[in-house]
Each structure stands twice: as structure tokens, then as C-alpha cells.
Design a protein around this motif. Structure first.
Motif, PDB file in Angstrom:
ATOM      1  N   SER A  29     -76.272  13.593  65.744  1.00 37.61           N
ATOM      2  CA  SER A  29     -77.364  12.957  65.008  1.00 37.61           C
ATOM      3  C   SER A  29     -77.378  11.451  65.295  1.00 37.61           C
ATOM      4  N   GLY A  42     -82.642  13.729  62.647  1.00 37.80           N
ATOM      5  CA  GLY A  42     -82.669  14.277  61.283  1.00 37.80           C
ATOM      6  C   GLY A  42     -82.294  15.746  61.259  1.00 37.80           C
ATOM      7  N   PHE A  43     -82.780  16.492  62.255  1.00 38.08           N
ATOM      8  CA  PHE A  43     -82.453  17.914  62.342  1.00 38.08           C
ATOM      9  C   PHE A  43     -80.933  18.098  62.449  1.00 38.08           C
ATOM     10  N   ARG A  46     -79.195  17.384  59.247  1.00 36.36           N
ATOM     11  CA  ARG A  46     -79.286  18.499  58.283  1.00 36.36           C
ATOM     12  C   ARG A  46     -78.334  19.624  58.689  1.00 36.36           C
ATOM     13  N   GLN A  47     -78.199  19.857  60.001  1.00 40.09           N
ATOM     14  CA  GLN A  47     -77.228  20.867  60.454  1.00 40.09           C
ATOM     15  C   GLN A  47     -75.812  20.450  60.044  1.00 40.09           C
ATOM     16  N   ALA A  49     -74.961  18.685  57.457  1.00 42.80           N
ATOM     17  CA  ALA A  49     -74.793  18.934  56.021  1.00 42.80           C
ATOM     18  C   ALA A  49     -74.546  20.423  55.760  1.00 42.80           C
ATOM     19  N   GLU A  50     -75.259  21.279  56.510  1.00 41.62           N
ATOM     20  CA  GLU A  50     -75.042  22.728  56.346  1.00 41.62           C
ATOM     21  C   GLU A  50     -73.604  23.103  56.676  1.00 41.62           C
ATOM     22  N   HIS A 160     -88.822  22.825  61.920  1.00 40.77           N
ATOM     23  CA  HIS A 160     -87.637  22.562  61.096  1.00 40.77           C
ATOM     24  C   HIS A 160     -87.859  21.298  60.264  1.00 40.77           C
ATOM     25  N   ALA A 162     -87.871  18.447  57.419  1.00 45.85           N
ATOM     26  CA  ALA A 162     -86.903  17.993  56.412  1.00 45.85           C
ATOM     27  C   ALA A 162     -87.289  18.646  55.090  1.00 45.85           C
ATOM     28  N   GLY A 163     -86.310  19.189  54.388  1.00 42.41           N
ATOM     29  CA  GLY A 163     -86.606  19.819  53.092  1.00 42.41           C
ATOM     30  C   GLY A 163     -87.010  21.275  53.216  1.00 42.41           C
ATOM     31  N   ALA A 166     -83.770  25.805  57.460  1.00 45.17           N
ATOM     32  CA  ALA A 166     -83.239  25.332  58.749  1.00 45.17           C
ATOM     33  C   ALA A 166     -83.886  26.091  59.894  1.00 45.17           C
TER      34      ALA A 166
END
Ligand code: OFO
Length: 166
Positions: A29, A42-43, A46-47, A49-50, A160, A162-163, A166
């Protein structure tokens, strides 16, 4: 039922790999943001965070089934890439490797007659199918886009957001 030591240690090892995936996606990122690709950045954020969530699920499961939790140390993530395509190919390879590790864990739980751990791991089996499919499609899109990386940025916004899922 409490997992036996071999199963518990294998779960903790997998927890460490999920944390490693968290850091790897965070590094990706950061590199993408430096490259001026905020949507892809951003994608991957988010990955990341997952993956942290995946590690914490195992952390919770090991504690809930009697612990103790052993948190493995991590090597530093790869921080620079030859291209966006190389980065996404590395992400796909990582997801394929994690899938193999999850499958091995399922087999280990079965061998050790541990149905609770086997049932717990089913969530990861399903999740890996989705994550491999997501990275496979992203790699196809990146390859198709060639130099036109803004096309990939648009794809990420549509596919994909944001919010969104995924
Ligand atoms: Fe942890 O889900 Fe993929 O790696």
C-alpha cells in the motif's frame, strides 16, 4: 475441546503468517501511494486490515480453547517492486501459499481428531477462495491495462470500493 500442542503450535504459526501478510500488504500500500496510485494503495491498505483481522481471529480462538498463544517473530516485508504487475503477482503468490498452508492445517486438525479446529478453519478455506479469485482478477486487469494504470485505478473504484465488500 482444547487443541493438542501440535495443532495449537500450527495455529500460532498460521497466526504469524497472517500478521506477516498484514505487514506485506501495508508495505505494498505504501509503495503504491508513492507511485501515485491512491485507489490501488487504498485497496491494499484494506487487504492489510483484513489480514490483521484473520490473525486476530486465530489469536482469539487459541485463547478461547485454552491457550497459550505464542506470537512468532516476523521478517521485514518486501518494500519495493519492479512494477505494479510484479506487486500484484507477488500478492497472488502469497494468497496461493496461504491457501496451501490453510489446507495443511485442516488436514492436521483432521489427523489429530480435532473437529472444533477443523470447523473453525472452514471460514479460512472459504476466505482463501475469495482472496485468490480477487488477486487473480486484479492481475488480469493490470496485465490488460499495460501502461494505462489509471484504468486499474477506475477498476478498483468500481469493483472494490472503500467501505464495500473486498
Ligand atoms: Fe488471511 O487471507 Fe489471504 O492471506
Amino acid at each position: 475441546m482444547t487443541p493438542d500442542d501440535a495443532v495449537r503450535m500450527a495455529l500460532c504459526t498460521q497466526m504469524g503468517r497472517e500478521f506477516a501478510a498484514h505487514f506485506q500488504y501495508l508495505a505494498m500500500s505504501a509503495w503504491l501511494e508513492d507511485e501515485g496510485l491512491p485507489e490501488l494503495s487504498g485497496f491494499f491498505g484494506r487487504q492489510a486490515a483484513e489480514e490483521h483481522g484473520h490473525a486476530m481471529k486465530i489469536f482469539r480462538y487459541v485463547l478461547d480453547t485454552g491457550g497459550p498463544v505464542a506470537i512468532p517473530g516476523q521478517d521485514a516485508p518486501v518494500a519495493s517492486f519492479e512494477s505494479v504487475e510484479a506487486l500484484v503477482a507477488a500478492a497472488l503468490a502469497q494468497e496461493e501459499q496461504v491457501t496451501r498452508w490453510i489446507d495443511e492445517l485442516v488436514h492436521l486438525a483432521r489427523e489429530h481428531r480435532d473437529p472444533a479446529t477443523e470447523a473453525f478453519l472452514q471460514w479460512y478455506v472459504t476466505e482463501q477462495v475469495e482472496e485468490v479469485a480477487t488477486m487473480t482478477e486484479l492481475l488480469q486487469v493490470v496485465r490488460r491495462a499495460g501502461e494505462s494504470l489509471l484504468f486499474v485505478e477506475d477498476y478498483v473504484v468500481r469493483r472494490h470500493p472503500a467501505g464495500g465488500e473486498a
